[in-house]
Design a protein around this motif. Structure first.
Motif, short mmCIF file in Angstrom:
data_model
loop_
_atom_site.label_atom_id
_atom_site.label_comp_id
_atom_site.label_asym_id
_atom_site.label_seq_id
_atom_site.Cartn_x
_atom_site.Cartn_y
_atom_site.Cartn_z
N THR A 80 0.91 -1.31 0.11
CA THR A 80 -0.10 0.02 -0.15
C THR A 80 0.68 1.26 0.13
O THR A 80 0.38 2.42 0.37
N SER A 86 0.27 -0.34 -6.29
CA SER A 86 -0.24 -1.14 -5.33
C SER A 86 -0.22 -2.38 -5.53
O SER A 86 -0.08 -3.07 -6.70
N LEU A 92 0.25 -10.38 -9.19
CA LEU A 92 -0.77 -9.91 -10.37
C LEU A 92 -0.17 -10.52 -11.62
O LEU A 92 -0.92 -10.09 -12.65
N VAL A 154 -4.07 -8.77 -4.40
CA VAL A 154 -5.13 -8.43 -5.26
C VAL A 154 -6.09 -7.43 -4.35
O VAL A 154 -6.50 -6.50 -5.04
N GLN A 155 -6.33 -7.62 -3.23
CA GLN A 155 -6.89 -6.73 -2.35
C GLN A 155 -6.32 -5.21 -2.40
O GLN A 155 -7.16 -4.26 -2.51
N ARG A 157 -4.61 -3.93 -5.08
CA ARG A 157 -4.91 -3.58 -6.22
C ARG A 157 -6.24 -2.84 -6.14
O ARG A 157 -6.54 -2.14 -6.94
N ASP A 158 -7.00 -3.63 -5.58
CA ASP A 158 -8.57 -3.23 -5.71
C ASP A 158 -8.90 -1.98 -4.73
O ASP A 158 -10.19 -1.74 -4.73
N GLY A 159 -7.92 -1.62 -3.99
CA GLY A 159 -8.11 -0.12 -3.36
C GLY A 159 -8.06 -0.52 -1.76
O GLY A 159 -8.27 0.37 -1.17
#
Length: 194
Positions: A80, A86, A92, A154-155, A157-159
């Protein structure tokens, strides 16, 4: 590295690469040979950068549980950071590629397997040092923490916020096997009937 990290191999165009680097197409091919070769070099640069915190957290503390706690907390921090994209470039990367890019997919899968192998190495040391019960299923525990960190990528990257990733890390530490028969080991938990 950051362009590939942010946009992936296929999402990054040749024109974007040469524009970002400020070089001509001929200079690009003379220097790197191909986009795929540049991607591999960018991935190696990422691995060198992340090795400092990855191995440092896993192997920088004598107690195995504390090492994994610091590793997961460090993962929440690194995934983060505002100074770079991110998540994790390796987590990924290359999971869905056409057949002609199989070599990239296989390389990324190998990098992910290497990370899991490092976790297993640290856990085996914990068993040898007496930090973990002798019956600990090291491959399963390493796979579990590897999956947790990939999911955190993944979390991120999803913000997801750093706080959310830290909460995931804290929950993951509840799976840690405990000595002295006070709690079941990972092995007995896994084989217990539902």
């Amino acid at each position: 590295m950051q362009l590939f990290w942010e946009q992936g191999y296929e999402g990054t165009s040749f024109d974007q690469l040469i524009q970002l680097m400020g070089i001509s197409p001929s200079s690009f091919y003379n220097s790197f040979g191909s986009k795929e070769q540049l991607y591999r070099e960018a991935t190696d640069a990422y691995l060198s950068m992340s090795a400092t915190w990855f191995a440092g957290k896993l192997f920088g503390t004598a107690d195995t549980r504390e090492a994994f706690k610091k590793f997961l907390d460090g993962t929440a921090m690194e995934f983060t950071r505002e100074s770079h994209p991110s998540g994790c470039m390796i987590s990924l990367a290359g999971t869905h590629l056409p057949p002609e890019l199989t070599s990239i997919r296989e390389t990324m899968a190998e990098h992910r397997a290497n990370a899991e192998a490092m976790m297993a190495q640290r856990l085996r040391k914990g068993v040898e040092d007496g930090d973990l019960p002798p019956g600990t299923d090291v491959p399963a525990l390493a796979a579990f923490y590897n999956v947790v960190t990939r999911g955190m990528a993944v979390q991120a990257r999803d913000g997801a916020s750093r706080q959310k990733l830290k909460a995931i890390a804290d929950l993951a530490m509840q799976a840690w096997p405990v000595q002295n028969g006070q709690e079941r080991s990972v092995k007995s938990r896994r084989t217990r009937p539902a």
